[in-house]
Design a protein around this motif. Structure first.
Motif, PDB file in Angstrom:
ATOM      1  N   MET A 232       0.920  -1.224   0.105  1.00 38.92           N
ATOM      2  CA  MET A 232      -0.033  -0.043   0.033  1.00 38.92           C
ATOM      3  C   MET A 232       0.802   1.196  -0.185  1.00 38.92           C
ATOM      4  O   MET A 232       0.411   2.137  -0.151  1.00 38.92           O
ATOM      5  CB  MET A 232      -0.891  -0.055   1.318  1.00 38.92           C
ATOM      6  CG  MET A 232      -2.182  -0.748   1.011  1.00 38.92           C
ATOM      7  SD  MET A 232      -3.392  -0.634   2.262  1.00 38.92           S
ATOM      8  CE  MET A 232      -4.877  -1.487   1.578  1.00 38.92           C
TER       9      MET A 232
ATOM     10  N   ALA B 269      -3.776   6.241   0.899  1.00 40.22           N
ATOM     11  CA  ALA B 269      -2.869   4.979   0.614  1.00 40.22           C
ATOM     12  C   ALA B 269      -2.088   4.514   1.932  1.00 40.22           C
ATOM     13  O   ALA B 269      -2.169   3.648   2.339  1.00 40.22           O
ATOM     14  CB  ALA B 269      -2.140   5.096  -0.713  1.00 40.22           C
TER      15      ALA B 269
ATOM     16  N   VAL C 245      -9.942   1.589   1.248  1.00 43.27           N
ATOM     17  CA  VAL C 245      -8.870   2.516   0.770  1.00 43.27           C
ATOM     18  C   VAL C 245      -8.681   2.601  -0.781  1.00 43.27           C
ATOM     19  O   VAL C 245      -8.573   3.842  -1.107  1.00 43.27           O
ATOM     20  CB  VAL C 245      -7.502   1.851   1.502  1.00 43.27           C
ATOM     21  CG1 VAL C 245      -6.247   2.872   1.015  1.00 43.27           C
ATOM     22  CG2 VAL C 245      -7.599   2.033   3.033  1.00 43.27           C
ATOM     23  N   THR C 246      -8.878   1.492  -1.369  1.00 47.22           N
ATOM     24  CA  THR C 246      -8.761   1.730  -2.746  1.00 47.22           C
ATOM     25  C   THR C 246      -9.982   2.555  -3.295  1.00 47.22           C
ATOM     26  O   THR C 246      -9.756   3.334  -4.259  1.00 47.22           O
ATOM     27  CB  THR C 246      -8.846   0.342  -3.453  1.00 47.22           C
ATOM     28  OG1 THR C 246      -7.739  -0.501  -3.013  1.00 47.22           O
ATOM     29  CG2 THR C 246      -8.501   0.222  -4.906  1.00 47.22           C
TER      30      THR C 246
ATOM     31  N   VAL D 118      -9.340   6.016  -2.537  1.00 48.83           N
ATOM     32  CA  VAL D 118      -8.226   6.953  -3.314  1.00 48.83           C
ATOM     33  C   VAL D 118      -8.815   7.016  -4.718  1.00 48.83           C
ATOM     34  O   VAL D 118      -8.508   8.045  -5.440  1.00 48.83           O
ATOM     35  CB  VAL D 118      -6.902   5.967  -3.591  1.00 48.83           C
ATOM     36  CG1 VAL D 118      -5.998   6.444  -4.430  1.00 48.83           C
ATOM     37  CG2 VAL D 118      -6.043   6.024  -2.196  1.00 48.83           C
TER      38      VAL D 118
END
Length: 426
Positions: free
Chosen positions: A75, A98, A128-129, A132
């Motif tokens: 990450m 990230a 998280v992905t 982002v």
């Protein structure tokens, strides 16, 4: 205490070596766009290599915490790209998000023994992905509306202060349990947190890496991560090979003792000798059975290290009613036969359940056997296949050998071991 001090001293020395190498790189590279671009990209490349090495080691032997550490390092990979790609607040916010994902993975690694089917890492990675991607999409759709500066600053402070605090906890856990991987990874992340905190202290772009000191800290930390990953992978492979070598030695000793016992029984006269021979032929293995997937995975690692190209296609959680060591002896013998008689061939280890039987195959793409030669090879003691068929038969299984233009396929069909839960309800 002495172990703790030695461990901390060893990891600190590794960090200092990484920082010294990074300082040389920063000083040697020219101060031009090419040199700046190399320094921008190098930390991300090194972090990707480190994540791959740690992940490979974690896949070689079941190590849930090592998988989380590999995910934490992975990450961090996009962080240098996002920070050095543009000073826009959206990039800074995406980088901090990230980094928060990496901090979260490290925090998950600090928990007690991970559950077998733990979905928390997948949920964290997904959230998280998505965050982002949402920030970057918003940047593309409405470039004139950047995220508020307070949000960018808060995310940066949370990410890198959290990275510093969590990494120190990881180091402490590594010292407490005398584990090198968490000690080194924790120190590396603490160094990364220091590199990114410089911009927060100076009031420049939150979370970015500023000046030669920041560059050296970031690059030195990622160099240490690569060294840590390489050492961890080498140690894991060595451990697997040592365990299998010990297992093979134990199997060899057991086989020798059994042959001696059979020879002694064969020399006895009368009905007593016949009864003893019957008991030897009808013995059953220990009730524990064998977990097929871990055994085949370990054997694949060992034989890959000796140059054999081995691929795995194994059904997880498959257990057979055959002794772990006996199954290992059989598969090892088949792989050694491929190495001897089909050098350079690729091998596929497959295991699938079919009704109440487990079918385990060792297939290769070597030259194969002449037409009709398979029965003779099974009877020929030079390949050890007659002994292999006998061992499999003792556990209620069958062994067959087939050959075609594309190589040989050795097939074991063994009874599937019922779990205790299934047995209690049958």
């Amino acid at each position: 205490m002495s172990i703790t001090v030695r461990g901390l001293a060893a990891e600190t020395a590794a960090l200092v070596a990484g920082l010294a190498l990074a300082a040389v790189v920063v000083l040697v590279l020219p101060e031009d766009p090419v040199g700046a671009r190399v320094l921008d990209q190098l930390p991300a490349d090194l972090a990707a290599v480190a994540a791959a090495l740690i992940g490979a080691a974690a896949a070689t032997a079941p190590q849930p915490r090592a998988r989380l550490v590999a995910a934490a390092v992975a990450m961090y990979v996009p962080v240098p790209f996002l920070l050095h790609g543009s000073p826009h607040p959206s990039w800074l916010l995406a980088a901090s998000l990230a980094a928060l994902g990496g901090v979260g993975m490290l925090a998950l690694a600090l928990r007690g023994r991970p559950r077998r089917r733990d979905r928390a890492p997948l949920v964290l990675a997904g959230v998280v992905t998505a965050a982002v991607v949402a920030v970057l999409v918003a940047r593309s759709v409405v470039p004139a509306a950047p995220p508020p500066s307070w949000l960018v600053l808060a995310a940066g402070m949370l990410a890198w202060s959290g990275a510093g605090a969590t990494s120190l906890l990881v180091v402490a856990a590594g010292l407490q349990h005398d584990r090198r991987l968490p000690r080194r990874v924790g120190l590396a992340f603490a160094t990364l947190a220091a590199a990114h905190a410089i911009a927060l202290v100076t009031g420049t772009a939150p979370g970015s890496v500023e000046g030669p000191v920041g560059r050296v800290l970031e690059l030195g930390a990622t160099v240490m991560l690569v060294g840590t990953g390489a050492a961890f992978l080498a140690s894991t492979v060595h451990g697997v090979r040592a365990r299998l070598a010990a297992a093979e030695a134990a199997l060899g000793a057991a086989a020798e003792r059994e042959e001696e016992l059979r020879a002694a029984v064969a020399a006895l006269p009368g009905a007593a000798a016949s009864e003893l021979r019957h008991l030897l032929d009808e013995r059953e293995g220990p009730p524990g059975g064998a977990a097929v997937a871990p055994l085949l995975r370990d054997l694949a690692v060992v034989h890959r290290s000796s140059g054999l190209a081995v691929e795995l296609d194994v059904e997880p959680d498959l257990r057979v009613g055959m002794d772990h060591w006996a199954l290992g002896q059989v598969i090892t013998n088949l792989l050694v036969n491929v190495e001897k008689h089909a050098p350079g061939a690729r091998v596929w280890l497959r295991a699938r359940r079919h009704a109440d039987l487990a079918r385990v195959e060792v297939a290769d793409d070597g030259p194969g056997l002449p037409d009709g030669a398979a029965p003779d090879v099974l009877r020929d003691g030079s390949h050890g296949l007659a002994a292999t068929a006998e061992i499999v038969g003792r556990y209620g299984g069958t062994f067959t050998l087939t050959s075609a233009d594309g190589g040989c396929v050795a097939t074991l069909e063994l009874p599937v071991q019922r779990s205790a839960h299934t047995t209690s309800h049958s």
